[in-house]
Design a protein around this motif. Structure first.
Motif, mmCIF file in Angstrom:
data_model
loop_
_atom_site.group_PDB
_atom_site.id
_atom_site.type_symbol
_atom_site.label_atom_id
_atom_site.label_comp_id
_atom_site.label_asym_id
_atom_site.label_seq_id
_atom_site.Cartn_x
_atom_site.Cartn_y
_atom_site.Cartn_z
ATOM 1 N N GLY A 27 0.834 -1.187 0.000
ATOM 2 C CA GLY A 27 0.000 0.000 0.000
ATOM 3 C C GLY A 27 0.873 1.241 0.000
ATOM 4 O O GLY A 27 1.944 1.275 -0.606
ATOM 5 N N ASN A 69 -3.858 1.369 -0.347
ATOM 6 C CA ASN A 69 -4.865 0.410 0.105
ATOM 7 C C ASN A 69 -6.261 0.972 -0.128
ATOM 8 O O ASN A 69 -6.556 2.109 0.255
ATOM 9 C CB ASN A 69 -4.650 0.112 1.596
ATOM 10 C CG ASN A 69 -5.374 -1.140 2.049
ATOM 11 O OD1 ASN A 69 -6.342 -1.576 1.438
ATOM 12 N ND2 ASN A 69 -4.903 -1.728 3.131
ATOM 13 N N LYS A 89 -0.442 -1.064 3.870
ATOM 14 C CA LYS A 89 -0.771 -2.483 3.975
ATOM 15 C C LYS A 89 0.259 -3.179 4.858
ATOM 16 O O LYS A 89 1.398 -2.733 4.996
ATOM 17 C CB LYS A 89 -0.804 -3.159 2.600
ATOM 18 C CG LYS A 89 -2.040 -2.859 1.770
ATOM 19 C CD LYS A 89 -2.106 -3.751 0.543
ATOM 20 C CE LYS A 89 -3.395 -3.533 -0.261
ATOM 21 N NZ LYS A 89 -3.505 -4.479 -1.401
#
Length: 782
Positions: free
Chosen positions: A654, A719, A728
């Motif tokens: 992410g 994310n 993430k």
């Protein structure tokens, strides 16, 4: 929380990295300098209180049988011995299990594995305790132990009931498919080999209170189980953990027994007591990664597309349940990895053996489930003559083909495909495949192999109530900030990440945020630091707490300067209110004078988790993390020796909270997974004794095993879920990137005879590789 939703009140604009001072920055580990200077304090570095006693464990010489007699008179008479503890000395319940009541602190009438704790010696020195422990006379009416999966199957012994889920009629789909394959694939276990072994120091206090310093990933569980065994309320017990020298899951549940033993000794003697296992005892007394036998069948077409897949995951769990329920469930959840399976049956057995109880290990069952399906992908590729990567592409999740066998939707199929495509390009996979084929054609002995494998890993605890965290934040009148939360630091950089989040919320420098030891006295009822969720949970809890304080400070500044709270901005260690400006310290002092509370306990629970295990429906994961790795190896087919020549990794974290920390986790996870799949082999004899119980007989990766050409990149992505700054998790998923090395080794061996499948199980040690090579040559090895 001032009546506002703690999530909705978080600031927007998280995608604007340039607007952030600390988050998304590659800041150093908060203990990095102390690590390299030897100044980081671990449990064994804590100055021992005057009169501290030391503990050694008396172990069972047999793996299974009835404990007939235990004569400890010679133990008690040894110089320096203060006390000898057995099950009779337990004032509460003789049970250190996390849930199922099947794991005694000390064996009472039955012994269940070789080395099981029978008693503990408490002495003035560690050497005296160890010497005395050897003087015990133990009489056991021995029985033949169950050691292997096959032993347990023959006896029909399990630690938990069988479990299965799936979709459609897998048997019919396999039977009707144009092509079919079946096989048995074995996956070995793994020793955690944390640099700091299991250790605990217990200090008795007033009125029965006890303070336990434990190298644990789960302080709350240590608190709870100490209280259970001592017959105390939880509030009488405090567990504190500043840092661990590695955990990898081995200190999630299995640090508890040693903390409890130290606490019991402190209770009995009234003196501080310390227990530190040496490496040999640590190997024998603590659980490993579960080893599996995977019996599988698959039906597919000429393009390699799977029509049906059935797999039985037979896990060797050891003598008690421990965390096997969650571990094997997660193996089942990841039996699909990145692939759409129209008809699937995923079944499992949790088998009981007379070996130490296996436990959590980085990936928590996911690696075993993934490796099995990657092995099947290679078998399909060899059967159809297609490139293994093309077979993988043919089976990837895609729009309209994005429901897992347990009914959860894969919402980011584009990320998975795009990530793998990008790595295929940046690693020059196709050109290297052709180059390797040419090399192998002209090299009868040395063979090279290459593989590119994906990772799709679910993030969340599958036990729903564990998806929560708490944090405690104080702002003092001098503008310094005290941060505490339920997460534990084991070298992975959790503390610095959460500190970055708090510093960002207040717009202050990192130096102002004081990171403090995790303790059950400040943040109660915490979850373990596991399941890759430490930053997700604790980072968000800390952000909620800091955000609540910041809003109160902003409201006071707005009142002082006649502006709205929305016009108050915190940045660069200052607070701006309209046209006015003051330092963060000045505002903190003004808030104290105005009696504005500058302390907050934040709490966060993961949304969207709705798993019903009995019905096998719901959403066990908040989101998926993705990654891919391309590994190239060379194998000497006459000896089985091999080397990883190059590894290319592209991983999705992410919007990384700290790219430096995350890249380090990816590198470390890959190398640890490489060890699991190539050199780390656990060997038990028929009597249940662990033969690989020291560095002399058990080989973990070393610096020379890391490829000279090691390329790690972060996939640019945010994310889609509302995680802390759209990051993430990164702890566990990278370990499974090492599947690429195992598949590359199989690819190299396959070059010996492309008409045959490669009979290679994990770990692919040199001996295992040589056996596979000889099998392809038609020669059996003894």
């Amino acid at each position: 929380m001032d009546g506002a939703s703690p999530i909705s009140s978080l600031r927007e604009g998280e995608g604007q990295a340039e607007a952030l001072r600390h988050v998304h920055r590659p800041l150093p580990h908060d203990s990095g300098f102390k690590h390299v200077q030897g100044l980081a304090q671990y449990i064994d570095d804590i100055r021992e209180p005057d009169g501290t006693l030391h503990i050694a464990i008396g172990q069972s010489p047999k793996a299974r049988g009835r404990l007939v007699a235990l004569d400890l008179s010679a133990v008690r008479s040894e110089p320096g011995v203060v006390a000898v503890l057995t099950a009779r000395d337990v004032p509460g319940k003789n049970d250190v299990s996390p849930a199922f009541g099947d794991d005694p602190l000390f064996a009472e009438t039955e012994v269940s594995f070789h080395g099981q704790a029978l008693f503990a010696v408490v002495a003035t020195t560690r050497e005296a305790a160890r010497r005395a422990a050897r003087r015990a006379v133990v009489e056991i009416e021995a029985e033949t132990p169950s050691v292997t999966v096959e032993d347990a199957l023959a006896r029909g012994e399990t630690v938990m009931p069988d479990y299965a889920f799936g979709r459609g009629d897998a048997d019919a789909a396999i039977a009707q498919a144009p092509r079919r394959l079946e096989g048995c694939f074995r996956i070995g276990g793994q020793e955690h080999f944390y640099l700091e072994g299991q250790v605990a120091l217990a200090v008795p206090g007033e009125d029965g209170d006890i303070h336990v310093y434990s190298s644990t990933q789960h302080p709350t569980e240590v608190q709870h189980v100490v209280a259970r065994v001592l017959g105390l309320p939880d509030a009488y017990v405090t567990c504190e953990t500043r840092r661990m020298g590695g955990g990898f899951g081995g200190k999630e549940s299995q640090a508890t027994q040693w903390a409890v033993t130290a606490a019991l000794a402190a209770r009995v003697t009234g003196r501080p007591c310390k227990l530190r296992l040496d490496r040999d005892d640590d190997f024998v007394l603590t659980g490993k990664r579960h080893d599996f036998r995977c019996d599988w069948r698959v039906g597919f077409d000429e393009e390699g597309r799977i029509a049906g897949y059935a797999v039985d995951l037979l896990a060797r769990c050891g003598y008690s349940a421990d965390l096997s329920g969650g571990v094997v469930d997660r193996a089942m959840f990841h039996a699909d990895n990145a692939y759409w399976i129209p008809a699937a049956r995923i079944a499992s057995k949790r088998l009981k053996t007379n070996t130490v109880s296996n436990t959590a290990f980085r990936g928590f069952g996911g690696p075993q489930g993934m490796l099995a399906i990657e092995h099947v992908m290679d078998r399909i590729a060899w059967a159809t003559g297609r490139d293994p990567l093309d077979v993988r592409y043919a089976n990837f999740y895609a729009p309209g083909r994005n429901l897992t066998p347990y009914g959860m939707e894969v919402e980011e199929t584009d990320i998975l495909t795009n990530l793998v495509r990008r790595l295929e390009e940046t690693s020059a996979y196709r050109a290297r495949r052709e180059e390797i084929a040419a090399f192998n054609a002209s090299s009868p002995v040395m063979k090279r192999g290459i593989a590119l494998t994906p990772v799709k890993f679910g993030i969340s605890f599958t036990l729903t109530h564990l998806n929560q965290a708490g944090a405690l934040v104080h702002v003092y009148q001098d503008g310094s900030v005290h941060l505490n939360h339920g997460g534990t630091e084991m070298g992975q950089g959790l503390y610095v990440k959460v500190a970055q989040v708090v510093a960002e919320e207040f717009g202050i420098s990192m130096e102002r945020v004081r990171i403090t030891a995790t303790t059950t006295a400040k943040v109660p009822n915490t979850s373990p630091t596991a399941a890759s969720s430490g930053s997700d949970l604790n980072g968000m809890a800390a952000r909620i707490a800091a955000g609540a304080i910041r809003r109160r400070m902003a409201a006071h500044a707005a009142e002082l300067y006649g502006v709205s709270p929305e016009q108050v901005e915190f940045r660069d260690d200052r607070v701006f209110a309209g046209n006015e400006s003051l330092t963060f310290t000045e505002l903190a002092k003004k808030c104290v004078l105005a009696r504005i509370p500058l302390s907050e306990a934040g709490h966060y629970k993961t949304p969207k988790i709705t798993w019903n295990r009995e019905k096998a429906t719901g959403r066990p994961f908040f989101y998926f993390a993705y990654g891919a790795a391309c590994a190239e190896v060379i194998v000497d087919t006459l000896t089985g020796e091999n080397r990883l020549l190059r590894a290319d990794i592209l991983h999705d974290v992410g919007r990384s909270l700290n790219p430096a920390i995350d890249i380090g986790q990816i590198e470390g996870g890959f190398v640890q997974g490489m060890g699991w799949l190539t050199t780390e082999e656990l060997v038990f004899d028929r009597e249940g004794r662990l033969l690989t119980h020291a560095p002399s007989t058990y080989k973990i990766p070393v610096a020379s095993d890391v490829p000279a050409d090691f390329r790690v990149s972060l996939y640019p992505n945010a994310n889609r879920e509302a995680t802390v700054y759209r990051s993430k998790a990164v702890g566990e998923p990278p370990l499974m990137l090492a599947n690429s090395m195992f598949c590359a080794l199989a690819d190299a061996v396959h070059a010996l005879d492309p008409s045959k499948p490669v009979p290679l199980d994990a770990p692919a040690t040199p001996e295992a590789i040589l056996r596979a090579c000889e099998a392809l040559r038609g020669r059996a090895m003894g």
